[in-house]
Write a protein that holds these residues in place. Structure first.
Motif, short mmCIF file in Angstrom:
data_model
loop_
_atom_site.label_atom_id
_atom_site.label_comp_id
_atom_site.label_asym_id
_atom_site.label_seq_id
_atom_site.Cartn_x
_atom_site.Cartn_y
_atom_site.Cartn_z
N SER A 13 0.84 -1.20 0.00
CA SER A 13 0.00 0.00 0.00
C SER A 13 0.87 1.25 0.00
N ARG A 14 0.66 2.13 -0.97
CA ARG A 14 1.43 3.35 -1.09
C ARG A 14 0.50 4.54 -1.35
N SER A 15 0.84 5.67 -0.78
CA SER A 15 0.04 6.88 -0.93
C SER A 15 0.25 7.50 -2.31
N ALA A 16 -0.48 8.58 -2.56
CA ALA A 16 -0.46 9.22 -3.88
C ALA A 16 0.91 9.75 -4.26
N VAL A 17 1.74 10.14 -3.29
CA VAL A 17 3.06 10.68 -3.68
C VAL A 17 3.92 9.62 -4.36
N TYR A 18 3.71 8.36 -4.00
CA TYR A 18 4.42 7.28 -4.67
C TYR A 18 3.73 6.93 -5.99
N ARG A 19 2.42 6.83 -5.97
CA ARG A 19 1.69 6.46 -7.19
C ARG A 19 1.83 7.52 -8.28
N ASP A 20 1.96 8.79 -7.87
CA ASP A 20 2.05 9.89 -8.83
C ASP A 20 3.49 10.24 -9.23
N GLY A 21 4.46 9.50 -8.70
CA GLY A 21 5.85 9.79 -9.03
C GLY A 21 6.37 11.04 -8.35
N CYS A 22 5.77 11.42 -7.24
CA CYS A 22 6.16 12.66 -6.55
C CYS A 22 7.25 12.45 -5.51
N HIS A 23 7.48 11.23 -5.09
CA HIS A 23 8.62 10.94 -4.22
C HIS A 23 9.76 10.52 -5.15
N VAL A 24 10.72 11.42 -5.37
CA VAL A 24 11.69 11.19 -6.44
C VAL A 24 12.83 10.29 -5.98
N ASP A 25 13.55 9.72 -6.97
CA ASP A 25 14.57 8.73 -6.69
C ASP A 25 15.93 9.37 -6.38
N TYR A 26 16.94 8.52 -6.27
CA TYR A 26 18.26 8.96 -5.82
C TYR A 26 18.93 9.94 -6.78
#
Length: 318
Positions: free
Chosen positions: A68-81
């Protein structure tokens, strides 16, 4: 024929995991807190009364907690390294004159469900700026065995963007894990200075800064432990003060906040029982963690009215 039959049985067993034993029903955490006159007091009662068994009304079901992941993960808003900028990630009331920013690493992103709930209820505009393993403190850390310079660039860009927004409140948080690329003899002073620099930079916009301390960490993988000990959950619980990953880092945040006028929000009593220091893996009908350090989406969402007590006054006084 016998070999073929054995193969079919083995494949069937792998596809259908064994049933997890459960106890009776538990109070529905989100409803209990939303309907309480004092959500923090009700949460304290539920933490103290945590059962030793998985309830039969666990929500979501245990196999779904990790995914289960919130919208920031589903929308690509938590950016990678490797990323140095966030995409536009605006939630709540986009037209609102009250802007709240969530800023930090994945331990900031874990609070998104609660902040999104507050933004919806209060009519705030919520802007999310989070990046994998990137600390709030203005300090280069080691990541993947080398200096995490992409984090430093991202942080500078994010702070500039936040100041241009002139938000009412910036909620900052980051994991207590991660080591400086160039450790100083006085680690406390090094981290304190790093946090001070960021808090001061954010304050130039006129925003209140709320430093949300890192949550207590569980003992190992709490979801796997709950599956293996579904009727003996106390074996999975961690305890204070050992559940605090880095007490020095938390002292540094408090010192930096005192020097810059930032507010400090301590989530320890939202995760661990105050009297006993026990940090259960299940509270009421909700799993607390999704992995070795992050709150589950459902637990963070249920804490919306508890977080409101700490943030409403800061947004309202802007």
């Amino acid at each position: 024929g016998l070999s073929a039959g054995a193969t079919v049985l083995a494949l069937t067993a792998a596809a259908v995991p064994p049933t997890i034993e459960v106890g009776g029903p538990a109070p529905v955490l989100a409803q209990e807190l939303a309907g309480a006159a004092d959500p923090q007091a009700r949460l304290a009662e539920l933490l103290a009364a945590s059962s030793g068994s998985l309830p039969n009304n666990l929500a979501p079901a245990l196999p779904k907690v990790k995914s289960s992941r919130s919208a920031v993960y589903r929308d690509g808003c938590h950016v990678d390294y490797d990323s140095t900028r966030n995409p536009p990630c605006v939630y709540g009331n986009r037209a609102s004159s009250r802007t709240v920013v969530l800023f930090g690493d994945s331990h900031a992103a874990q609070w998104f469900p609660a902040l999104q709930g507050l933004a919806t209820e209060r009519g705030w505009k919520l802007v999310s700026l989070t990046k994998a393993s990137c600390k709030v403190a203005g300090l280069t850390i080691i990541n993947r065995h080398k200096p995490y310079t992409a984090c430093d660039t991202w942080r500078s860009n994010a702070v500039a963007r936040i100041n241009a927004l002139h938000p009412a409140l910036v909620v900052v948080s980051s994991s207590d894990a991660g080591d400086p690329a160039e450790p100083a003899d006085d680690t406390l002073r090094q981290w304190t200075t790093g946090f001070e620099d960021t808090f001061r930079d954010l304050g130039t916009s006129g925003a209140h800064v709320a430093a949300l301390l890192d949550t207590p960490w569980p003992k190992g993988d709490p979801v796997d432990c709950a599956a293996d000990n579904s009727l003996q959950l106390h074996a999975c619980a961690n305890h204070l003060p050992g559940a605090i990953h880095d007490a020095t880092r938390q002292s540094a945040i408090r010192g930096a906040a005192a020097a810059t006028g930032a507010a400090v929000v301590d989530p320890r009593p939202w995760v661990c029982a105050v009297r006993t220091g026990i940090c259960p893996v299940v509270v009421a009908n909700t799993v607390v963690y999704r992995d070795e350090s992050h709150l589950s989406e459902a637990y963070a969402a249920a804490l919306t009215p508890v977080l409101a007590d700490s943030l409403d006054r800061l947004v309202g006084s802007s």
